[in-house]
Design an enzyme around this catalytic site. Sequence first.
Site, PDB file in Angstrom:
ATOM      1  N   TYR A 244       0.572  -1.055  -0.290  1.00 56.52           N
ATOM      2  CA  TYR A 244       0.037  -0.046   0.201  1.00 56.52           C
ATOM      3  C   TYR A 244       1.218   1.178   0.098  1.00 56.52           C
ATOM      4  CZ  TYR A 244      -4.259  -1.658   0.942  1.00 56.52           C
ATOM      5  OH  TYR A 244      -5.844  -2.644   1.145  1.00 56.52           O
ATOM      6  N   ASP A 272      -6.057  -0.418  -6.663  1.00 63.83           N
ATOM      7  CA  ASP A 272      -7.972  -0.997  -6.427  1.00 63.83           C
ATOM      8  C   ASP A 272      -8.324  -0.302  -4.999  1.00 63.83           C
ATOM      9  OD1 ASP A 272      -8.271  -4.009  -5.675  1.00 63.83           O
ATOM     10  OD2 ASP A 272      -6.823  -3.054  -4.223  1.00 63.83           O
ATOM     11  N   HIS A 363     -10.355  -6.707  -5.411  1.00 66.55           N
ATOM     12  CA  HIS A 363     -10.051  -6.700  -3.833  1.00 66.55           C
ATOM     13  C   HIS A 363     -10.960  -7.756  -3.244  1.00 66.55           C
ATOM     14  CE1 HIS A 363      -7.263  -4.011  -1.186  1.00 66.55           C
ATOM     15  NE2 HIS A 363      -7.842  -4.808  -0.236  1.00 66.55           N
TER      16      HIS A 363
HETATM   17  C1  LIG Z   1      -9.837 -11.286   2.639  1.00 65.32           C
HETATM   18  C2  LIG Z   1      -9.172 -10.299   2.758  1.00 65.32           C
HETATM   19  C3  LIG Z   1      -8.677  -9.930   0.862  1.00 65.32           C
HETATM   20  C4  LIG Z   1      -7.812  -8.593   1.819  1.00 65.32           C
HETATM   21  C5  LIG Z   1      -7.472  -8.208   2.770  1.00 65.32           C
HETATM   22  C6  LIG Z   1      -7.574  -8.883   3.869  1.00 65.32           C
HETATM   23  C7  LIG Z   1      -9.136  -9.423   3.449  1.00 65.32           C
HETATM   24  C8  LIG Z   1      -9.615 -10.048   4.798  1.00 65.32           C
HETATM   25  N1  LIG Z   1      -6.542  -6.913   2.988  1.00 65.32           N
HETATM   26  S1  LIG Z   1      -7.147  -5.359   3.360  1.00 65.32           S
HETATM   27  O1  LIG Z   1      -7.450  -5.679   4.648  1.00 65.32           O
HETATM   28  O2  LIG Z   1      -6.284  -4.223   3.322  1.00 65.32           O
HETATM   29  O3  LIG Z   1      -8.667  -5.786   2.490  1.00 65.32           O
HETATM   30  C9  LIG Z   1      -6.160  -6.979   1.421  1.00 65.32           C
HETATM   31  C10 LIG Z   1      -4.657  -5.373   1.545  1.00 65.32           C
HETATM   32  O4  LIG Z   1      -3.838  -5.539   2.812  1.00 65.32           O
HETATM   33  N2  LIG Z   1      -4.104  -5.741   1.151  1.00 65.32           N
HETATM   34  C11 LIG Z   1      -4.111  -6.019  -0.764  1.00 65.32           C
HETATM   35  O5  LIG Z   1      -4.105  -6.233  -1.471  1.00 65.32           O
HETATM   36  N3  LIG Z   1      -5.637  -7.170  -1.009  1.00 65.32           N
HETATM   37  C12 LIG Z   1      -6.048  -7.278   0.314  1.00 65.32           C
HETATM   38  N4  LIG Z   1      -7.088  -8.238   0.780  1.00 65.32           N
HETATM   39  C13 LIG Z   1      -7.962  -8.220  -0.929  1.00 65.32           C
HETATM   40  C14 LIG Z   1      -6.822  -9.742  -1.031  1.00 65.32           C
HETATM   41  O6  LIG Z   1      -5.440  -9.817  -1.603  1.00 65.32           O
HETATM   42  C15 LIG Z   1      -7.657 -10.918  -2.381  1.00 65.32           C
HETATM   43  O7  LIG Z   1      -7.109 -10.165  -3.658  1.00 65.32           O
HETATM   44  C16 LIG Z   1      -8.909 -11.123  -2.460  1.00 65.32           C
HETATM   45  O8  LIG Z   1      -9.005 -11.450  -0.754  1.00 65.32           O
HETATM   46  C17 LIG Z   1      -9.047 -12.718  -3.597  1.00 65.32           C
HETATM   47  O9  LIG Z   1     -10.146 -13.259  -3.138  1.00 65.32           O
HETATM   48  P1  LIG Z   1     -11.250 -13.847  -2.013  1.00 65.32           P
HETATM   49  O10 LIG Z   1      -9.771 -13.789  -0.728  1.00 65.32           O
HETATM   50  O11 LIG Z   1     -12.284 -14.790  -2.361  1.00 65.32           O
HETATM   51  O12 LIG Z   1      -9.872 -15.733  -2.587  1.00 65.32           O
END
Ligand SMILES: Cc1cc2c(cc1C)[n+](S(=O)(=O)[O-])c1c(=O)[nH]c(=O)nc-1n2C[C@H](O)[C@H](O)[C@H](O)COP(=O)(O)O
Length: 501
Positions: A244, A272, A363
């Site tokens: 990030y 995104d 995401h």
């Molecule tokens: C489930 C989950 C996903 C997060 C995630 C945290 C969780 C609990 N976090 S978030 O808190 O900021 O949204 C990140 C993150 O730190 N950075 C990122 O690039 N994607 C983040 N993602 C998105 C992740 O990298 C994938 O794009 C997404 O999880 C794929 O979908 P599935 O969970 O259905 O496999």
Amino acid sequence: HKSNDTQPVKLSGADVAKHDNAESCWVIVHGRAYDVTEFLPEHPGGSKIILKYAGKDATEEFDPIHPPDTLEKYLEKDKHLGEVDMNTVEQEEKAEDPEEQARQERIKAMPILEQCYNLMDFEAVARKIMKKTAWAYYSSGADDEITLRENHSAFHKIWFRPRVLVDVEKVDFSSTMLGTPVSIPFYVTATALGKLGNPEGEVVLTRGAHKHNVIQMIPTLASCSFDEIVDAAADGQVQWLQLYVNKNREITKRIVEHAEKRGCKGLFITVDAPQLGRREKDMRSKFDDVGSNVQSSSNDNVDRSQGAARAISSFIDPSLSWKDIAWFQSITKMPIILKGVQCVEDVLRAVEYGVQGVVLSNHGGRQLDFARSGVEVLAEVMPILRERGWEKKIEVYIDGGIRRATDIIKALCLGAKGVGIGRPFLYAMSAYGLAGVDRAMQLLKDEMEMNMRLIGASSVDQLNPSLLDTRGLSFHSAGVPSDTLSLNVYDPLSGPKEKSK
Ligand SMILES: Cc1cc2c(cc1C)[n+](S(=O)(=O)[O-])c1c(=O)[nH]c(=O)nc-1n2C[C@H](O)[C@H](O)[C@H](O)COP(=O)(O)O
């Protein structure tokens, strides 16, 4: 605090308890006291959550959200007050929480690991046994969670055209990603706050990835520190960094250079999330967690009502744009991949800017609701890259809703190099620890071998678009709203008249 034999005298619980307000606020973390009075207004999570633990031991609340080196890194040394004699600290009488008692009962009754036969089984178990706040954070999607569900259902719009009488005695589903050999073309994608689900956090995923020779993408917002996660990797184990981008580019530069120095083999810049999405399950559970006093006119300068997500992401730079790509290329030799690209125009721009890859991703449905699934965008992108002869210029990945090996196979048939998987491994880790992650990965490998055999392919380079029927992929059929008004007055056709009496 020095005793006569120059051994520092430990603070007592009573010493710390005196500093239990906004004017003087001390907290205990891992047996050491810290004066966070001046830090209160700057805390990304707002001052209320700290004041809830003013004068007390905050370790349990602190751990899942903050990497262990957070206080070392960000709190001036003179605020580090030294060790506390924990025997003198009154442990909070945990009020009997019926919900927690019920959860403990569900944990006792949870299925044994061998009862999990697919990735959704882990989700079913996790939903029952995880703490509410942890489940809410992991499972939530943005707004109405349409995209969250579309990610999974998009794969149901793609059907196979299997070939027969192909010698599939030996099936080899190994591949490479950014030049690294992997045993199967999926990686563990970056997901924040691993300690919400498992006290050890992301290092559990590191060990699972090593055992199965797949790549782990280290999240910027991990609960474990970056170095803990890298140190937990085996010799030669390949990891990527998910970034990030911080408004303070100096901090970002330091993170990127350090990651390269520690051996990361890919820089995945998340594009995104100029602002983290509104995940209402997460927001609701955060309210319960710290009481609705957050609703009151909280004087902290951060809107905590957005749940954990917003609280931990106020540093992200919404001004990030294509002009920054050259700067990244000037500060690192790592391949640069843009994570969260969602239309072919931006893939073409990524090629023109010379990045090495993209992840077609929304995401996990946690950002813009009604964004299309990664697999649908993939079907849009690959034919155009092929038309231009650019398909070898860039590695294309997708993530979101991958729950079956057939999902992986569909992505590879369309031209993806590999896929990222998030929640399933979080749920497996939260419910069963490393054993859960290990089983989840093995189940995918077993499915992969069977489904490759049944589709008539003995290696991933044989997977191609002719094995699929994707005609239904771009239909987002929503029922036409029923026309209640006219239906109410409409005079339906009546059948043959009965004989009059
Ligand atoms: C489930 C989950 C996903 C997060 C995630 C945290 C969780 C609990 N976090 S978030 O808190 O900021 O949204 C990140 C993150 O730190 N950075 C990122 O690039 N994607 C983040 N993602 C998105 C992740 O990298 C994938 O794009 C997404 O999880 C794929 O979908 P599935 O969970 O259905 O496999």
